[in-house]
Every structure is written in structure tokens, then in C-alpha cells.
Scaffold this motif. Structure first.
Motif, mmCIF file in Angstrom:
data_model
loop_
_atom_site.group_PDB
_atom_site.id
_atom_site.type_symbol
_atom_site.label_atom_id
_atom_site.label_comp_id
_atom_site.label_asym_id
_atom_site.label_seq_id
_atom_site.Cartn_x
_atom_site.Cartn_y
_atom_site.Cartn_z
ATOM 1 N N SER A 96 0.810 -1.206 0.000
ATOM 2 C CA SER A 96 0.000 0.000 0.000
ATOM 3 C C SER A 96 0.848 1.263 0.000
ATOM 4 O O SER A 96 0.614 2.195 -0.773
ATOM 5 N N GLU A 97 1.880 1.309 0.867
ATOM 6 C CA GLU A 97 2.674 2.530 0.974
ATOM 7 C C GLU A 97 3.585 2.736 -0.229
ATOM 8 O O GLU A 97 3.762 3.869 -0.691
ATOM 9 N N VAL A 98 4.153 1.663 -0.763
ATOM 10 C CA VAL A 98 5.128 1.833 -1.838
ATOM 11 C C VAL A 98 4.462 2.047 -3.195
ATOM 12 O O VAL A 98 5.071 2.583 -4.123
ATOM 13 N N THR A 99 3.185 1.667 -3.320
ATOM 14 C CA THR A 99 2.475 1.868 -4.590
ATOM 15 C C THR A 99 1.371 2.913 -4.482
ATOM 16 O O THR A 99 0.630 3.109 -5.442
ATOM 17 N N ASP A 100 1.268 3.566 -3.311
ATOM 18 C CA ASP A 100 0.184 4.530 -3.091
ATOM 19 C C ASP A 100 -1.168 3.845 -3.309
ATOM 20 O O ASP A 100 -2.037 4.354 -4.013
ATOM 21 N N GLU A 101 -1.297 2.651 -2.716
ATOM 22 C CA GLU A 101 -2.507 1.839 -2.845
ATOM 23 C C GLU A 101 -2.876 1.579 -4.308
ATOM 24 O O GLU A 101 -4.046 1.471 -4.667
ATOM 25 N N GLY A 102 -1.850 1.461 -5.143
ATOM 26 C CA GLY A 102 -2.071 1.163 -6.555
ATOM 27 C C GLY A 102 -2.334 2.365 -7.430
ATOM 28 O O GLY A 102 -2.470 2.228 -8.641
ATOM 29 N N TYR A 103 -2.361 3.566 -6.839
ATOM 30 C CA TYR A 103 -2.624 4.783 -7.621
ATOM 31 C C TYR A 103 -1.335 5.406 -8.175
ATOM 32 O O TYR A 103 -1.398 6.273 -9.041
ATOM 33 N N ILE A 104 -0.190 5.000 -7.683
ATOM 34 C CA ILE A 104 1.164 5.430 -8.073
ATOM 35 C C ILE A 104 1.340 6.949 -8.137
ATOM 36 O O ILE A 104 2.175 7.445 -8.889
#
Length: 222
Positions: A93-101
Motif C-alpha cells: 500500500s505505501e510503496v504503490t500509493d494503494e495502486g494509484y502510483i
């Protein structure tokens, strides 16, 4: 990116296309997610249109899909980050911004894999491996140091009563156990560099993931 190549599907060569996906592909991409991650995988973790819009506008180079017979059969998505900000015990979640990038950093050093999926009927044809290879090519093209991402360990839940996540991973690497995701990533040239706890809500993996890396061979070692 745009390329055509053959995979072996049901014993016969089949021509597929790998290219960057666009906003016009959203329905097909969501269909791939639905087929690739059935329950108990959480439905809310499938791509939504807002996430896909962010992918194709913020980092289109990291948005790849595979097509056969006019149908999207697989996809792979990434973003660029500076891994010093996260470390190996991060979560998806944190490294991908919950998939919103929205945290995509064009000045970063690492292409981080947000997701890779292939519809079940094409999983042994080589599509996933070619998507991974194509993302390696993106790493080289952009001059990044490596590709990194968390690998689910869906076989771990069968052994969690007797093994730690690290012990399970060690046995997979030693060839004593096979894991459908980790073994696939090893075949693709990815190397484990750590274990992340509470990486993703994932009952089969007991929420663990192996952090798997591919280093750009054209970047000199410091």
C-alpha cells in the motif's frame, strides 16, 4: 513499447502482442484482474478505472499488457521510486500509493512492480515471463538500477504452522518446496533480498511477501 512474439499455448505457437496499455483498455484490464485473482483475493484490490488512469498518465512506460486474438490476456504495472525511502520491510500500500502510483518519482532509482497478472488459461504459455522481460527492458531503457517488487507466497499458508516465512522461502529456493509465484519469479531471474510482513491482505500468503529483485546488468556495480 510494442512488440510481437510467439508463446506456446496448448502445445502450439501463438502470436501475441506486448504493448503499453492506454485508457481505452480499462475494461479488458479489469477483466484480467477478475479472472486472475478470484476469491479469497479481495475484490477491492482489483484495478479500478481511477487507478488505471493514473498508470497511463503518470508512468505510461510502466503500463504493459499482453494481447492474444484481440483480447487482453495479461498485464504488468510499475512505478519508479527511490527505495531508500522505503526499505525492504515495506508494504504494498505505501510503496504503490494503494495502486494509484501518485508517488511515482521520475528521479528515483528503482522500477517497483505494482502488479503482474495473466489469465489462468495462459499461465504456462510464457506470457508472464515475457511481460517480466519487457519490464526489464524498460529498466534498461530508463537507466534505472534495478527492478524490485513483493512476491506473494501463496503456498506458505500450508506450512505456516511449522515454518516461518523465511524458512519457507529458503526451502523454495533450495528446491525442497515449490511456490507458484516465487518459483515463477526465480525462473524470471528475480532474486530474493528480504521478507516483508503485513505486505498485503493475502490469506494464502499469511500477509507475507518475498521482496524480489532484478539488477540492471548494464549499471556498473559501485
Amino acid at each position: 513499447m510494442y512488440k510481437q512474439l510467439y508463446v506456446i499455448q496448448e502445445g502450439k505457437p501463438e502470436l501475441i502482442t506486448i504493448r503499453n496499455y492506454s485508457s481505452e483498455d480499462m475494461e479488458g484490464l479489469i477483466d484480467v484482474q477478475r479472472a486472475s485473482f478470484p476469491p479469497p483475493f479481495p475484490e477491492e484490490l482489483w484495478w479500478n478505472k481511477e487507478q488505471l488512469h493514473e498508470h497511463v498518465t503518470r508512468f505510461p512506460e510502466g503500463a504493459l499488457c499482453a494481447i492474444a486474438g484481440g483480447r487482453i490476456i495479461g498485464s504488468m504495472t510499475g512505478l519508479v521510486v527511490n527505495m531508500q525511502q522505503y526499505g525492504h520491510n515495506h508494504n504494498w500500500s505505501e510503496v504503490t500509493d494503494e495502486g494509484y502510483i501518485r508517488n511515482h518519482d521520475p528521479q528515483g532509482d528503482t522500477l517497483y512492480v505494482v502488479d503482474i497478472c495473466v489469465v489462468p488459461e495462459y499461465r504456462k504459455s510464457g506470457v508472464g515471463k515475457w511481460l517480466m522481460q519487457s519490464m526489464y527492458e524498460t529498466v534498461v531503457q530508463l537507466g534505472l538500477s534495478s527492478l524490485l517488487g513483493g512476491g506473494r507466497m501463496p503456498g506458505f499458508s500450508q506450512y505456516a504452522h511449522e515454518l516461518s516465512a523465511q524458512q519457507y522461502l529458503d526451502k523454495v529456493i533450495a528446491g525442497q518446496l515449490k511456490d507458484p509465484v516465487i518459483t515463477f519469479l526465480l525462473r524470471c531471474g528475480r532474486v530474493p533480498v528480504g521478507i516483508a510482513e503485513q505486505y498485503l491482505e493475502d490469506e494464502q500468503s499469511c500477509n507475507y511477501a518475498a521482496i524480489m529483485q532484478w539488477k540492471n546488468p548494464f549499471i556498473e556495480k559501485e
